[in-house]
Design an enzyme around this catalytic site. Structure first.
Site, short mmCIF file in Angstrom:
data_model
loop_
_atom_site.label_atom_id
_atom_site.label_comp_id
_atom_site.label_asym_id
_atom_site.label_seq_id
_atom_site.Cartn_x
_atom_site.Cartn_y
_atom_site.Cartn_z
N ARG A 36 7.18 33.42 71.39
CA ARG A 36 5.89 32.83 71.73
C ARG A 36 5.46 33.08 73.18
O ARG A 36 4.28 33.10 73.51
CB ARG A 36 5.98 31.32 71.50
CG ARG A 36 4.72 30.53 71.63
CD ARG A 36 5.01 29.05 71.49
NE ARG A 36 5.43 28.68 70.16
CZ ARG A 36 4.61 28.35 69.18
NH1 ARG A 36 3.32 28.31 69.39
NH2 ARG A 36 5.06 28.03 67.99
N HIS A 448 9.19 -13.20 74.42
CA HIS A 448 7.89 -13.77 74.06
C HIS A 448 6.93 -13.74 75.25
O HIS A 448 7.35 -14.04 76.37
CB HIS A 448 8.08 -15.23 73.63
CG HIS A 448 6.77 -15.91 73.34
ND1 HIS A 448 6.07 -15.69 72.18
CD2 HIS A 448 6.03 -16.78 74.09
CE1 HIS A 448 4.96 -16.41 72.21
NE2 HIS A 448 4.90 -17.07 73.35
P1 FAD Z 1 9.13 25.02 65.61
O1 FAD Z 1 8.80 23.94 66.56
O2 FAD Z 1 8.08 25.53 64.73
O3 FAD Z 1 9.74 26.20 66.50
C1 FAD Z 1 10.07 27.43 65.97
C2 FAD Z 1 9.89 28.47 67.05
O4 FAD Z 1 10.49 29.68 66.58
C3 FAD Z 1 8.46 28.82 67.38
O5 FAD Z 1 8.21 28.67 68.75
C4 FAD Z 1 8.30 30.28 66.96
O6 FAD Z 1 7.47 31.03 67.83
C5 FAD Z 1 9.73 30.77 67.05
N1 FAD Z 1 10.02 31.92 66.19
C6 FAD Z 1 9.75 32.05 64.87
N2 FAD Z 1 10.23 33.22 64.41
C7 FAD Z 1 10.79 33.83 65.47
C8 FAD Z 1 11.46 35.07 65.62
N3 FAD Z 1 11.65 35.92 64.60
N4 FAD Z 1 11.91 35.40 66.86
C9 FAD Z 1 11.73 34.57 67.91
N5 FAD Z 1 11.11 33.38 67.81
C10 FAD Z 1 10.66 33.03 66.60
N6 FAD Z 1 6.67 16.06 64.65
C11 FAD Z 1 7.07 14.87 65.16
O7 FAD Z 1 8.25 14.51 65.02
N7 FAD Z 1 6.19 14.07 65.84
C12 FAD Z 1 4.90 14.41 66.01
O8 FAD Z 1 4.14 13.67 66.63
C13 FAD Z 1 4.45 15.64 65.48
N8 FAD Z 1 3.17 16.04 65.65
C14 FAD Z 1 2.78 17.25 65.16
C15 FAD Z 1 1.45 17.62 65.33
C16 FAD Z 1 1.02 18.85 64.85
C17 FAD Z 1 -0.42 19.24 65.06
C18 FAD Z 1 1.93 19.71 64.20
C19 FAD Z 1 1.48 21.06 63.70
C20 FAD Z 1 3.25 19.35 64.02
C21 FAD Z 1 3.69 18.11 64.49
N9 FAD Z 1 5.00 17.68 64.30
C22 FAD Z 1 5.40 16.46 64.80
C23 FAD Z 1 5.99 18.50 63.60
C24 FAD Z 1 6.90 19.24 64.62
O9 FAD Z 1 6.10 20.03 65.45
C25 FAD Z 1 7.91 20.11 63.88
O10 FAD Z 1 8.62 19.33 62.95
C26 FAD Z 1 8.90 20.70 64.88
O11 FAD Z 1 8.24 21.48 65.84
C27 FAD Z 1 9.93 21.57 64.16
O12 FAD Z 1 10.79 22.14 65.08
P2 FAD Z 1 11.51 23.55 64.82
O13 FAD Z 1 12.28 23.82 66.06
O14 FAD Z 1 12.21 23.50 63.52
O15 FAD Z 1 10.33 24.60 64.66
#
Ligand code: FAD
Ligand code: NAD
Length: 469
Positions: A36, A448
């Site tokens: 990213r 409280h």
């Molecule tokens: P991600 O955060 O999606 O991170 C994955 C990363 O991997 C990305 O940066 C991507 O660029 C990178 N990537 C993918 N493929 C590759 C590759 N081949 N090589 C290198 N890099 C790669 N959750 C909450 O708990 N509370 C909230 O308030 C909340 N609000 C949200 C609001 C919105 C608008 C959205 C869309 C989601 C929200 N979520 C919230 C959900 C939360 O964002 C996700 O559950 C969380 O980000 C998941 O984490 P992750 O590390 O699994 O994946």
């Protein structure tokens, strides 16, 4: 010393960066690959953080516009400066993502910018983009933490201008007059709240007959009623089948979910928020022999290992609740097991919070789930209208509901609509983790006047002895 890593993490979101830090703390030589350009993943860049920044700012605006007067504060000349509001949100994101980069340095984790592709178990190729040299990282273990992406909707193509995903909806350059949101889930209701507060007429179109499906039915029903009262319009049991763009706006065609008469609706901006799907594009899973299920999720065993030895996966990409804290905890457990320690995650007590106002928070089982499982339970409920602090704050919509086992009184679930519900639920989650009872909560001294007293009263109510109602 060999250049080989103990662990290469692909994806720098909450799962990836937290897993990398824990691995480094445990002495593993670790690299993190993120394409990213900034760390923090969906959550920090285009998810949890920017949405909460906009929710907070828009809440202040709404308070100043409509609520301050009830406190004896007259505001004149109130004006929205959307440009500054968006800039503040960007700064919050910027500062926090830079903070993660600092944490990588502090923990001596190699941060490799580029797209990671698994060549085979033990090898990750990284393409840093045009004109830059590809490199291959050798490693004992690979952790896939590539997260999720927006689920597209057939016939409604996202352009991030007129038809937006959550990403576009976090940066609209002007407040739309008419905004249609497809999906009454968490994103729809949070971002719908933001733009309604800032002045948009918001209509939410939902396929099912409930908003926030999966939540306790009493909570879903009441929350929809509260949001309606705030000015949001709901069109339930309806599916959007097509979108036609013009300079003047988007015309949506929709029909009842189970078929029937078509109708059209015009909007300046349409937000598609019908869920998210796992993201594994160009990751090389197939080549490496890693199985994915029919929905694209990566199945793992109890140690978070995929079907290929040495390749692990955590976070949104493996399915379950798509929540940042669930992703982080999985990564910690996975890495601890990898390092020879034991790890544990209790999926039954992961809180889920919707940051509308009032907030919604849930942990454990819903009434519907308990009924379906044939579990006999007590339900203790306490409304915020009877909580003195909520009354002082003029913020008394909602209730706390605690569900406990009829035979043992063990807390099985908690469902809250109310001010700071997301903070209040943590007390109950802690008690659930320790196998505590409703009476345990009821006998703990609560300050409280405080909102947590509503939690104590709901626990008392589960035993049939609430005091203030
Ligand atoms: P991600 O955060 O999606 O991170 C994955 C990363 O991997 C990305 O940066 C991507 O660029 C990178 N990537 C993918 N493929 C590759 C590759 N081949 N090589 C290198 N890099 C790669 N959750 C909450 O708990 N509370 C909230 O308030 C909340 N609000 C949200 C609001 C919105 C608008 C959205 C869309 C989601 C929200 N979520 C919230 C959900 C939360 O964002 C996700 O559950 C969380 O980000 C998941 O984490 P992750 O590390 O699994 O994946
Ligand atoms: P969601 O699963 O919460 O809600 C999607 C909604 O769209 C559901 O109500 C569903 O019935 C409806 N839907 C599905 N297809 C439809 C169609 N064709 N037409 C109309 N409605 C349709 O998904 P989301 O709101 O997009 O959020 C995605 C994920 O992001 C969630 O899993 C959530 O966990 C996470 N998230 C969490 C938070 C938070 O924790 N506060 C905030 C935002 C997002």
């Amino acid at each position: 010393m060999s250049d080989k890593y103990d662990l290469v993490v692909i994806g720098g979101g909450p799962a990836g960066y937290v897993g990398a830090i824990r691995a480094a703390q445990l002495g593993l030589k670790t690299a993190i690959v993120e394409k990213r350009g900034t760390l923090g993943g969906t959550c920090l860049n285009v998810g949890c953080i920017p949405s909460k920044a906009m929710l907070q700012s828009s809440h202040h605006y709404e308070m100043a516009a409509h609520e301050f007067k009830h406190h004896g504060i007259d505001v004149t000349g109130l004006k929205l400066n959307l440009k500054n509001m968006l800039a503040r949100k960007e700064k919050v994101v910027d500062d926090l993502t830079k903070g993660i980069e600092f944490l990588m340095k502090k923990n001596k984790i190699d941060y490799v910018v580029g797209a990671g592709e698994i060549v085979e178990a033990g090898k990750v190729a990284v393409s840093p983009g045009k004109g830059k040299k590809k490199q291959t990282l050798e490693t004992d273990a690979i952790l896939v933490a590539t997260g999720s992406e927006v689920t597209p909707l057939k016939g409604v193509t996202i352009d991030e201008k007129q038809i937006v995903s959550s990403t576009g909806a976090l940066s609209l350059p002007k407040v739309p007059k008419e905004m249609v949101i497809i999906g009454a889930g968490v994103i729809g209701l949070e971002l719908g709240s933001v733009w309604r507060r800032l002045g948009a007429n918001v209509t939410v179109v939902e396929f099912l007959d409930v908003a926030l499906p999966g939540m306790d039915a009493e909570v879903s029903k009441n929350m929809q009623r509260i949001l309606k009262k705030q000015g949001m319009t709901f069109k339930m049991k309806t599916k959007v089948t097509a979108a036609k763009k013009a300079k003047t706006g988007v015309t949506l065609t929709m029909e009842p979910s189970d078929g029937g008469k078509k109708e059209t609706m015009k909007a300046d901006v349409v937000l598609v928020a019908i869920g998210r799907r796992p993201y594994t594009d160009k990751l090389g899973l197939e080549k490496a022999g890693v199985t994915v299920d029919e929905r694209g999720f990566v199945p793992v065993d109890e140690d978070f290992q995929t079907n290929v030895a040495g390749i692990y996966a955590v976070g949104d990409v493996i399915g379950g609740a798509m929540l940042a804290h669930k992703a982080e905890d999985e990564a910690v457990v996975c890495v601890e097991i990898l390092a020879g320690e034991t790890g544990h995650i209790d999926y039954d007590s992961i809180p889920g919070i919707v940051y509308t106002h009032p907030e919604v928070a849930a942990a454990g089982k819903t009434e519907e789930q308990l009924k379906e499982a044939g579990v006999e339970y007590n339900s203790g409920k306490f409304p915020f209208s009877a909580n003195s602090r909520a009354r002082c704050n003029a913020d008394a919509d909602g209730f706390v509901k605690i569900l406990s086992d009829k035979a043992t009184d063990r807390v099985l679930g908690c469902h809250i609509i109310g001010p700071q519900a997301g903070d209040l639920i943590q007390e109950v989650v802690n008690v659930m983790e320790f196998g505590g009872s409703a009476e345990d909560i009821a006998r703990i001294c609560h300050g409280h006047p405080g909102l947590p007293e509503a939690v104590k009263e709901a626990a008392l109510a589960a035993g049939g002895r609430a005091v203030h109602i």
